[in-house]
Design an enzyme around this catalytic site. Structure first.
Site, mmCIF file in Angstrom:
data_model
loop_
_atom_site.group_PDB
_atom_site.id
_atom_site.type_symbol
_atom_site.label_atom_id
_atom_site.label_comp_id
_atom_site.label_asym_id
_atom_site.label_seq_id
_atom_site.Cartn_x
_atom_site.Cartn_y
_atom_site.Cartn_z
ATOM 1 N N THR A 237 0.846 -1.202 0.000
ATOM 2 C CA THR A 237 0.000 0.000 0.000
ATOM 3 C C THR A 237 0.882 1.252 0.000
ATOM 4 O O THR A 237 0.394 2.339 0.321
ATOM 5 C CB THR A 237 -0.916 0.051 1.256
ATOM 6 O OG1 THR A 237 -0.094 -0.150 2.410
ATOM 7 C CG2 THR A 237 -2.006 -0.992 1.210
ATOM 8 N N SER A 238 2.175 1.101 -0.347
ATOM 9 C CA SER A 238 3.070 2.266 -0.259
ATOM 10 C C SER A 238 3.123 3.007 -1.596
ATOM 11 O O SER A 238 2.245 3.846 -1.869
ATOM 12 C CB SER A 238 4.452 1.822 0.214
ATOM 13 O OG SER A 238 5.083 0.967 -0.715
ATOM 14 N N ARG A 239 4.086 2.679 -2.421
ATOM 15 C CA ARG A 239 4.153 3.229 -3.774
ATOM 16 C C ARG A 239 4.540 2.090 -4.717
ATOM 17 O O ARG A 239 5.381 1.254 -4.380
ATOM 18 C CB ARG A 239 5.197 4.349 -3.861
ATOM 19 C CG ARG A 239 4.728 5.690 -3.310
ATOM 20 C CD ARG A 239 3.629 6.324 -4.157
ATOM 21 N NE ARG A 239 3.217 7.621 -3.666
ATOM 22 C CZ ARG A 239 2.189 7.836 -2.832
ATOM 23 N NH1 ARG A 239 1.479 6.820 -2.399
ATOM 24 N NH2 ARG A 239 1.879 9.064 -2.456
ATOM 25 N N GLU A 268 0.896 3.788 -12.705
ATOM 26 C CA GLU A 268 -0.560 3.956 -12.566
ATOM 27 C C GLU A 268 -1.090 4.895 -13.639
ATOM 28 O O GLU A 268 -0.431 5.880 -13.964
ATOM 29 C CB GLU A 268 -0.876 4.525 -11.181
ATOM 30 C CG GLU A 268 -0.526 3.540 -10.083
ATOM 31 C CD GLU A 268 -0.705 4.090 -8.681
ATOM 32 O OE1 GLU A 268 -1.343 5.150 -8.519
ATOM 33 O OE2 GLU A 268 -0.217 3.443 -7.743
ATOM 34 N N HIS A 285 -5.499 2.081 -5.889
ATOM 35 C CA HIS A 285 -4.890 3.123 -5.056
ATOM 36 C C HIS A 285 -5.935 3.852 -4.193
ATOM 37 O O HIS A 285 -6.144 5.063 -4.347
ATOM 38 C CB HIS A 285 -4.102 4.129 -5.922
ATOM 39 C CG HIS A 285 -3.034 4.850 -5.148
ATOM 40 N ND1 HIS A 285 -1.893 5.338 -5.722
ATOM 41 C CD2 HIS A 285 -2.934 5.173 -3.833
ATOM 42 C CE1 HIS A 285 -1.143 5.936 -4.807
ATOM 43 N NE2 HIS A 285 -1.766 5.842 -3.643
ATOM 44 N N ALA A 287 -6.120 3.228 -0.556
ATOM 45 C CA ALA A 287 -5.876 2.892 0.860
ATOM 46 C C ALA A 287 -6.313 4.003 1.822
ATOM 47 O O ALA A 287 -6.754 3.722 2.928
ATOM 48 C CB ALA A 287 -4.412 2.548 1.079
HETATM 49 C C1 GLV Z 1 -1.597 8.334 -0.924
HETATM 50 O O1 GLV Z 1 -1.109 7.455 -1.567
HETATM 51 C C2 GLV Z 1 -0.849 9.294 -0.171
HETATM 52 O O2 GLV Z 1 0.388 9.340 -0.300
HETATM 53 O O3 GLV Z 1 -1.460 10.072 0.576
#
Ligand code: GLV
Length: 326
Positions: A237-239, A268, A285, A287
């Site tokens: 869930t990061s990048r 993306e 994307h 989260a």
């Molecule tokens: C979402 O991915 C954020 O970095 O806030």
């Protein structure tokens, strides 16, 4: 006194619009699709402030197109879309939205973890398909979560919020990070520090929570997947670019790991076709996408902008040195 002219690349939420409306002369991008680059460069001309999303690349070219710009407020905690050094060079403050999305993002890392372990994507598709023939003993058998080992890569605010939730599942938690957290935090979260290779070898689930930096780009590459258990799952869930997608696809094909659950991707919104398989859960994307959290993120970005124009230090400034220069 004339209000500062600010362009927002999204309509934001009502609470944020109120903050901005009282203090700035606002122009909003109101279309559902993201603004094309040329349009963005045109609209930002003459603006003193910009509120943008992580889909907008703020680089030297962009900053040259907006010579009056004094602040770029990202509505995201990650700011790899912003060239902060270029902002500093142009005397532009850059801000992000840390703190408010940790718990929501941790919830979602768990959503993905549970979904991939218990084959929810496949189950949902079957339940909706009209082809479900009823209960069966070996139907969609997944993997237990409780009692397993959770490995967390990156033990900042979000990584720790993920760890906190593991207690309810009686899991063993191990983590790795450039810095070890204080012992009191490890005790509170029942988490043990280890090196990357130990984490790869011992974890049943690996959840990634590092920012995208030159040193984390491609962090999860082929050798790392080969060190993981063949029964283990990767949650990201990061990048996206933290994971080498081609290497992940190869590891899945060769059954070096059991599956993956992803919210972020290398390019993306493109998703590598090799990831579209039964043992991979894919999310677009989202989260941090709860109404409460996204509203807070927009308000934080709005307050960063308003603070700067009120002559105050924006609370979440990434390059405070630009303030000293003015
Ligand atoms: C979402 O991915 C954020 O970095 O806030």
């Amino acid at each position: 006194m004339a209000k500062p002219k600010v362009f927002a690349t999204h309509e934001l939420f009502e609470d944020a619009r109120q903050i901005l409306g009282e203090n700035c002369e606002m122009e909003y991008w109101a279309k559902a699709e993201r603004p094309p680059r040329e349009e963005l460069l045109r609209r930002v001309q003459g603006k003193e402030g910009l509120i943008c999303l992580l889909t907008e690349k703020i680089n030297d070219e962009f900053l040259r197109a907006a010579p009056k710009l004094r602040i770029v407020a990202n509505v995201a905690v990650g700011f790899d879309n912003i060239d902060v050094a270029a902002c500093t060079k142009h005397g532009v403050a850059a801000t992000n939205t840390p703190g408010v999305l940790d718990e929501t993002t941790a919830d979602f890392a768990w959503t993905l973890l549970m979904a991939v372990a218990r084959r929810l994507g496949e189950g949902e598709a079957l339940a909706r398909s009209g082809n479900w023939k009823g209960w069966d003993l070996d139907q969609l058998v997944g993997t237990d979560v409780w009692g397993k080992t959770l490995g967390i890569v990156g033990f900042g605010r979000i990584g720790r919020a993920v760890a906190r939730r593991a207690g309810g599942f009686q899991m063993k938690v191990i983590y790795t990070d450039a810095l070890r957290v204080p012992e009191s935090v490890e005790k509170e979260l029942n988490a043990a520090f280890c090196d990357m290779n130990t984490l790869l070898a011992e974890s049943d689930f690996i959840s990634v929570h590092v920012p995208l930096l030159p040193e984390t780009r491609g962090l999860f590459d082929s050798p790392k997947f080969y060190r993981m258990k063949p029964t283990a799952f990767l949650i990201n869930t990061s990048r996206g670019p933290v994971v080498d997608e081609a290497a992940l696809v190869a590891a899945l094909e060769e059954r070096k790991i059991a599956g993956a659950a992803l919210d972020v991707y290398e390019n993306e919104p493109f998703i590598h076709p090799g990831l579209k398989r039964a043992n991979v859960v894919l999310a677009p994307h989202i989260a941090s996408a709860s109404l409460e959290t996204r509203t807070k993120m927009a308000c934080i970005a709005a307050n960063n902008v308003v603070s700067l124009f009120a002559g105050q230090r924006p609370p979440n400034i990434l390059n405070p040195e630009v303030l000293k220069a003015t």
